[in-house]
Design a protein around this motif. Structure first.
Motif, PDB file in Angstrom:
ATOM      1  N   UNK A  36       0.846  -1.201   0.000  1.00  0.00           N
ATOM      2  CA  UNK A  36       0.000   0.000   0.000  1.00  0.00           C
ATOM      3  C   UNK A  36       0.882   1.253   0.000  1.00  0.00           C
ATOM      4  N   UNK A  37       0.513   2.220  -0.829  1.00  0.00           N
ATOM      5  CA  UNK A  37       1.210   3.496  -0.854  1.00  0.00           C
ATOM      6  C   UNK A  37       0.515   4.429   0.131  1.00  0.00           C
ATOM      7  N   UNK A  38       1.188   4.744   1.222  1.00  0.00           N
ATOM      8  CA  UNK A  38       0.620   5.637   2.225  1.00  0.00           C
ATOM      9  C   UNK A  38       1.730   6.403   2.919  1.00  0.00           C
ATOM     10  N   UNK A  39       1.353   7.443   3.633  1.00  0.00           N
ATOM     11  CA  UNK A  39       2.297   8.293   4.340  1.00  0.00           C
ATOM     12  C   UNK A  39       2.103   8.128   5.839  1.00  0.00           C
ATOM     13  N   UNK A  40       3.195   7.985   6.558  1.00  0.00           N
ATOM     14  CA  UNK A  40       3.182   7.985   8.022  1.00  0.00           C
ATOM     15  C   UNK A  40       3.919   9.232   8.489  1.00  0.00           C
ATOM     16  N   UNK A  41       3.388   9.893   9.508  1.00  0.00           N
ATOM     17  CA  UNK A  41       3.992  11.137  10.003  1.00  0.00           C
ATOM     18  C   UNK A  41       4.268  11.033  11.496  1.00  0.00           C
ATOM     19  N   UNK A  42       5.451  11.493  11.876  1.00  0.00           N
ATOM     20  CA  UNK A  42       5.811  11.670  13.275  1.00  0.00           C
ATOM     21  C   UNK A  42       6.102  13.148  13.475  1.00  0.00           C
ATOM     22  N   UNK A  43       5.533  13.719  14.519  1.00  0.00           N
ATOM     23  CA  UNK A  43       5.747  15.120  14.844  1.00  0.00           C
ATOM     24  C   UNK A  43       6.351  15.201  16.235  1.00  0.00           C
ATOM     25  N   UNK A  44       7.467  15.900  16.333  1.00  0.00           N
ATOM     26  CA  UNK A  44       8.143  16.074  17.619  1.00  0.00           C
ATOM     27  C   UNK A  44       8.245  17.569  17.892  1.00  0.00           C
ATOM     28  N   UNK A  45       7.228  18.151  18.541  1.00  0.00           N
ATOM     29  CA  UNK A  45       7.207  19.604  18.737  1.00  0.00           C
ATOM     30  C   UNK A  45       8.119  20.111  19.851  1.00  0.00           C
ATOM     31  N   UNK A  46       8.743  19.199  20.588  1.00  0.00           N
ATOM     32  CA  UNK A  46       9.592  19.612  21.710  1.00  0.00           C
ATOM     33  C   UNK A  46      10.994  19.029  21.602  1.00  0.00           C
ATOM     34  N   UNK A  47      11.517  18.939  20.383  1.00  0.00           N
ATOM     35  CA  UNK A  47      12.861  18.396  20.166  1.00  0.00           C
ATOM     36  C   UNK A  47      13.905  19.362  20.733  1.00  0.00           C
ATOM     37  N   UNK A  48      14.918  18.826  21.402  1.00  0.00           N
ATOM     38  CA  UNK A  48      15.989  19.656  21.934  1.00  0.00           C
ATOM     39  C   UNK A  48      17.345  19.038  21.625  1.00  0.00           C
ATOM     40  N   UNK A  49      18.321  19.905  21.458  1.00  0.00           N
ATOM     41  CA  UNK A  49      19.723  19.519  21.332  1.00  0.00           C
ATOM     42  C   UNK A  49      20.533  20.653  21.954  1.00  0.00           C
ATOM     43  N   UNK A  50      21.852  20.550  21.854  1.00  0.00           N
ATOM     44  CA  UNK A  50      22.706  21.591  22.412  1.00  0.00           C
ATOM     45  C   UNK A  50      23.515  22.260  21.314  1.00  0.00           C
ATOM     46  N   UNK A  62      10.066  19.142  14.912  1.00  0.00           N
ATOM     47  CA  UNK A  62      10.407  18.253  13.804  1.00  0.00           C
ATOM     48  C   UNK A  62       9.154  17.609  13.234  1.00  0.00           C
ATOM     49  N   UNK A  63       9.113  17.485  11.916  1.00  0.00           N
ATOM     50  CA  UNK A  63       8.055  16.742  11.229  1.00  0.00           C
ATOM     51  C   UNK A  63       8.743  15.734  10.313  1.00  0.00           C
ATOM     52  N   UNK A  64       8.479  14.462  10.562  1.00  0.00           N
ATOM     53  CA  UNK A  64       9.069  13.372   9.781  1.00  0.00           C
ATOM     54  C   UNK A  64       7.949  12.666   9.046  1.00  0.00           C
ATOM     55  N   UNK A  65       8.026  12.669   7.733  1.00  0.00           N
ATOM     56  CA  UNK A  65       7.053  11.974   6.879  1.00  0.00           C
ATOM     57  C   UNK A  65       7.778  10.879   6.122  1.00  0.00           C
ATOM     58  N   UNK A  66       7.153   9.696   6.037  1.00  0.00           N
ATOM     59  CA  UNK A  66       7.743   8.676   5.179  1.00  0.00           C
ATOM     60  C   UNK A  66       6.662   7.788   4.589  1.00  0.00           C
ATOM     61  N   UNK A  67       6.985   7.262   3.410  1.00  0.00           N
ATOM     62  CA  UNK A  67       6.120   6.298   2.732  1.00  0.00           C
ATOM     63  C   UNK A  67       6.758   4.930   2.944  1.00  0.00           C
ATOM     64  N   UNK A  68       6.239   4.144   3.883  1.00  0.00           N
ATOM     65  CA  UNK A  68       6.860   2.861   4.212  1.00  0.00           C
ATOM     66  C   UNK A  68       6.855   1.886   3.039  1.00  0.00           C
ATOM     67  N   UNK A  69       7.823   1.004   3.081  1.00  0.00           N
ATOM     68  CA  UNK A  69       7.864  -0.109   2.145  1.00  0.00           C
ATOM     69  C   UNK A  69       7.764  -1.375   2.989  1.00  0.00           C
ATOM     70  N   UNK A  70       8.868  -1.998   3.315  1.00  0.00           N
ATOM     71  CA  UNK A  70       8.847  -3.248   4.080  1.00  0.00           C
ATOM     72  C   UNK A  70       8.878  -3.046   5.592  1.00  0.00           C
ATOM     73  N   UNK A  71       9.299  -1.841   6.043  1.00  0.00           N
ATOM     74  CA  UNK A  71       9.520  -1.629   7.467  1.00  0.00           C
ATOM     75  C   UNK A  71       8.830  -0.363   7.978  1.00  0.00           C
ATOM     76  N   UNK A  72       8.462  -0.424   9.269  1.00  0.00           N
ATOM     77  CA  UNK A  72       7.960   0.723  10.017  1.00  0.00           C
ATOM     78  C   UNK A  72       8.942   0.989  11.156  1.00  0.00           C
ATOM     79  N   UNK A  73       9.118   2.253  11.517  1.00  0.00           N
ATOM     80  CA  UNK A  73       9.948   2.543  12.682  1.00  0.00           C
ATOM     81  C   UNK A  73       9.115   2.264  13.931  1.00  0.00           C
ATOM     82  N   UNK A  74       9.735   1.635  14.899  1.00  0.00           N
ATOM     83  CA  UNK A  74       9.045   1.366  16.168  1.00  0.00           C
ATOM     84  C   UNK A  74       9.068   2.676  16.953  1.00  0.00           C
ATOM     85  N   UNK A  75       7.897   3.164  17.334  1.00  0.00           N
ATOM     86  CA  UNK A  75       7.777   4.532  17.845  1.00  0.00           C
ATOM     87  C   UNK A  75       8.502   4.772  19.174  1.00  0.00           C
ATOM     88  N   UNK A  76       8.544   3.802  20.072  1.00  0.00           N
ATOM     89  CA  UNK A  76       9.260   4.029  21.331  1.00  0.00           C
ATOM     90  C   UNK A  76      10.745   4.222  21.063  1.00  0.00           C
TER      91      UNK A  76
END
Length: 153
Positions: A36-50, A62-76
């Motif tokens: 299936x061709x679809x988009x998955x989005x992760x939004x991280x509105x409180x990202x921090x670095x130094x 941060x806004x991360x969009x991807x069109x999965x193929x064989x794999x999904x990122x495990x959210x934790x």
């Protein structure tokens, strides 16, 4: 439908925040809909670095969009990976592009993009964008939903 989570080390376990992005374990699970061709989005509105020069905190949405193929990122694992940047010194461009490259290498998706909307440092906001290539034809690309920074005045 059952998802194979046998190879995951963090999901369902008490997991400490990784000391650095290099030490963070990003994990993936099989995509139950690889055709299936679809988009998955992760939004991280409180990202921090130094800041690598001053050591002061930097903040981004941060806004991360991807069109999965064989794999999904495990959210934790993604949450822990992103959190590992909070004590990591790097410029905005490096943080944003490094995250995109690492996710792209892990997932090998049809397409991936990341937008880093950094809050002002020294009065100048920096927005950083990276994508793996052209999006597949027919993929719906919603607006990232992050307005251009507008200060007072």
């Amino acid at each position: 439908m059952t998802t194979d989570v046998s190879g995951l080390s963090q999901l369902g376990a008490r997991t400490p925040i990784p000391a650095s992005p290099e030490q963070a374990a990003l994990e993936r699970v099989p995509n139950p809909h690889p055709d299936a061709l679809y988009l998955a989005r992760f939004t991280a509105p409180e990202f921090t670095s130094l800041c690598p020069v001053t050591g002061q905190p930097d903040f981004a949405h941060l806004v991360i969009d991807y069109a999965p193929k064989d794999w999904l990122v495990e959210s934790k694992s993604l949450k822990l990976y992103l959190t590992s940047f909070r004590n990591h010194g790097a410029f905005h461009e490096d943080c944003t592009v490094s995250i995109g490259l690492r996710l792209n290498a892990l997932l090998q998706p049809r397409w991936l993009r990341i937008g880093g909307y950094w809050y002002p440092r020294g009065g100048i906001p920096i927005d950083v964008f990276w994508q793996s290539g052209l999006p597949p034809e027919g993929l719906w690309l919603p607006d990232p939903g992050v307005p251009t920074y507008r200060g007072r005045g």
